[in-house]
Design a protein around this motif. Structure first.
Motif, PDB file in Angstrom:
ATOM      1  N   ASP A  10      20.641  12.208  71.242  1.00  0.00           N
ATOM      2  CA  ASP A  10      22.015  12.336  71.717  1.00  0.00           C
ATOM      3  C   ASP A  10      22.946  11.488  70.862  1.00  0.00           C
ATOM      4  OD1 ASP A  10      21.796   9.634  72.710  1.00  0.00           O
ATOM      5  OD2 ASP A  10      20.879  10.431  74.525  1.00  0.00           O
ATOM      6  N   ALA A  11      24.260  11.634  71.106  1.00  0.00           N
ATOM      7  CA  ALA A  11      25.267  10.950  70.291  1.00  0.00           C
ATOM      8  C   ALA A  11      25.146   9.437  70.404  1.00  0.00           C
ATOM      9  CB  ALA A  11      26.658  11.412  70.703  1.00  0.00           C
ATOM     10  N   SER A  15      24.702   7.133  67.197  1.00  0.00           N
ATOM     11  CA  SER A  15      25.693   6.103  66.880  1.00  0.00           C
ATOM     12  C   SER A  15      25.028   4.752  66.672  1.00  0.00           C
ATOM     13  CB  SER A  15      26.743   6.019  67.989  1.00  0.00           C
ATOM     14  OG  SER A  15      27.475   7.217  68.086  1.00  0.00           O
ATOM     15  N   ALA A  16      24.090   4.396  67.549  1.00  0.00           N
ATOM     16  CA  ALA A  16      23.389   3.118  67.414  1.00  0.00           C
ATOM     17  C   ALA A  16      22.603   3.071  66.112  1.00  0.00           C
ATOM     18  CB  ALA A  16      22.467   2.908  68.611  1.00  0.00           C
ATOM     19  N   TRP A  17      21.934   4.158  65.795  1.00  0.00           N
ATOM     20  CA  TRP A  17      21.163   4.219  64.550  1.00  0.00           C
ATOM     21  C   TRP A  17      22.069   4.098  63.329  1.00  0.00           C
ATOM     22  CZ3 TRP A  17      21.264   7.697  60.507  1.00  0.00           C
ATOM     23  CH2 TRP A  17      20.198   7.630  59.603  1.00  0.00           C
ATOM     24  N   LEU A  18      23.227   4.744  63.361  1.00  0.00           N
ATOM     25  CA  LEU A  18      24.160   4.680  62.236  1.00  0.00           C
ATOM     26  C   LEU A  18      24.713   3.267  62.044  1.00  0.00           C
ATOM     27  CD1 LEU A  18      26.053   8.018  62.890  1.00  0.00           C
ATOM     28  CD2 LEU A  18      24.715   7.498  60.838  1.00  0.00           C
ATOM     29  N   ALA A  44      23.258  18.759  62.879  1.00  0.00           N
ATOM     30  CA  ALA A  44      23.499  18.562  64.308  1.00  0.00           C
ATOM     31  C   ALA A  44      24.524  17.474  64.632  1.00  0.00           C
ATOM     32  CB  ALA A  44      22.192  18.242  65.017  1.00  0.00           C
ATOM     33  N   TRP A  45      24.619  16.424  63.794  1.00  0.00           N
ATOM     34  CA  TRP A  45      25.412  15.257  64.182  1.00  0.00           C
ATOM     35  C   TRP A  45      26.387  14.811  63.105  1.00  0.00           C
ATOM     36  CZ3 TRP A  45      25.197  14.394  69.122  1.00  0.00           C
ATOM     37  CH2 TRP A  45      24.036  14.710  69.832  1.00  0.00           C
ATOM     38  N   PHE A  46      26.808  15.704  62.220  1.00  0.00           N
ATOM     39  CA  PHE A  46      27.688  15.225  61.145  1.00  0.00           C
ATOM     40  C   PHE A  46      29.028  14.727  61.675  1.00  0.00           C
ATOM     41  CE2 PHE A  46      27.921  19.961  60.888  1.00  0.00           C
ATOM     42  CZ  PHE A  46      29.260  20.164  61.189  1.00  0.00           C
TER      43      PHE A  46
END
Length: 207
Positions: A10-11, A15-18, A44-46
């Motif tokens: 999920d987003a 976000s945490a990984w980024l 999926a998450w660009f």
């Protein structure tokens, strides 16, 4: 510093990984000459990649951000059609599946079942099975595939449950793919067609 977030659920997790990716880039910045490069992205998450690494369209200070925007060139009719960021942001536009595999109906051996001449050697199957989209009848006319559904693949055949439609031997079925990344490595040459399905170019793949 490069990574791929596509397998995260999920987003919030993305976000945490980024943020961790950006932090790691900071830690090694002094080890390399020039501006640190941070690269992430997939189909999926660009949108989340941009939101975190380049909020407001401006990369965070001291970093060069390279967005890898996944399978946007071809998109698909399966997995990525469900998870594309354009589903979350429809006001931004949309993508349409551009890869089709046409397979001939080889047999209709029993009621409710048809066998097509395409299988695991021809279409991706790691993220969903191919999706019947249209049927070209023996007289050349097109019709929707209705409730037809591919339920199994072997090396060279697809097994189609017909649902509310009928297929006759010799007819052609247009299959949309799911997860186009594993379609390109199956074909050394991919014909490009216009709206009338006339071949106008050929793309050569290199794997």
């Amino acid at each position: 510093m490069a990574g791929y977030e596509g397998g995260l659920p999920d987003a919030e997790a993305v976000s945490a990984w980024l943020r961790e990716l950006a932090s790691l880039a900071d830690e090694i910045a002094d080890l390399v000459p020039g501006e640190p490069i941070v690269s992430a992205g997939g189909s999926a998450w660009f949108d989340t990649v941009v939101d975190v690494l380049a909020p407001g369209g401006k990369p965070l200070a001291g970093r060069r951000v390279i967005l890898r925007s996944g399978a946007y060139v071809s998109h698909d009719d399966g997995y990525y059609s469900r998870v594309t960021p354009f589903g979350r942001h429809p006001e931004e536009g949309s993508l349409v599946g551009a890869l089709e595999v046409w397979a001939q109906v080889l047999s209709a051996p029993e009621k409710g079942l048809a066998i097509l001449g395409a299988g695991r050697r021809d279409v991706p199957f790691d993220q969903d099975l191919p999706v019947p989209l249209r049927v070209r009848a023996l007289d050349g006319t097109l019709r929707a595939a209705g409730g037809a559904r591919v339920v199994k693949l072997d090396d060279q055949h697809a097994y189609v449950e017909l649902g509310d439609t009928d297929l006759a031997p010799g007819e052609l079925v247009c299959l949309g793919v799911s997860h186009p990344c594993t379609a390109f490595d199956k074909w050394r040459a991919i014909p490009v067609v216009d709206d009338d399905h006339r071949v106008v170019d050929v793309l050569n793949t290199h794997f």
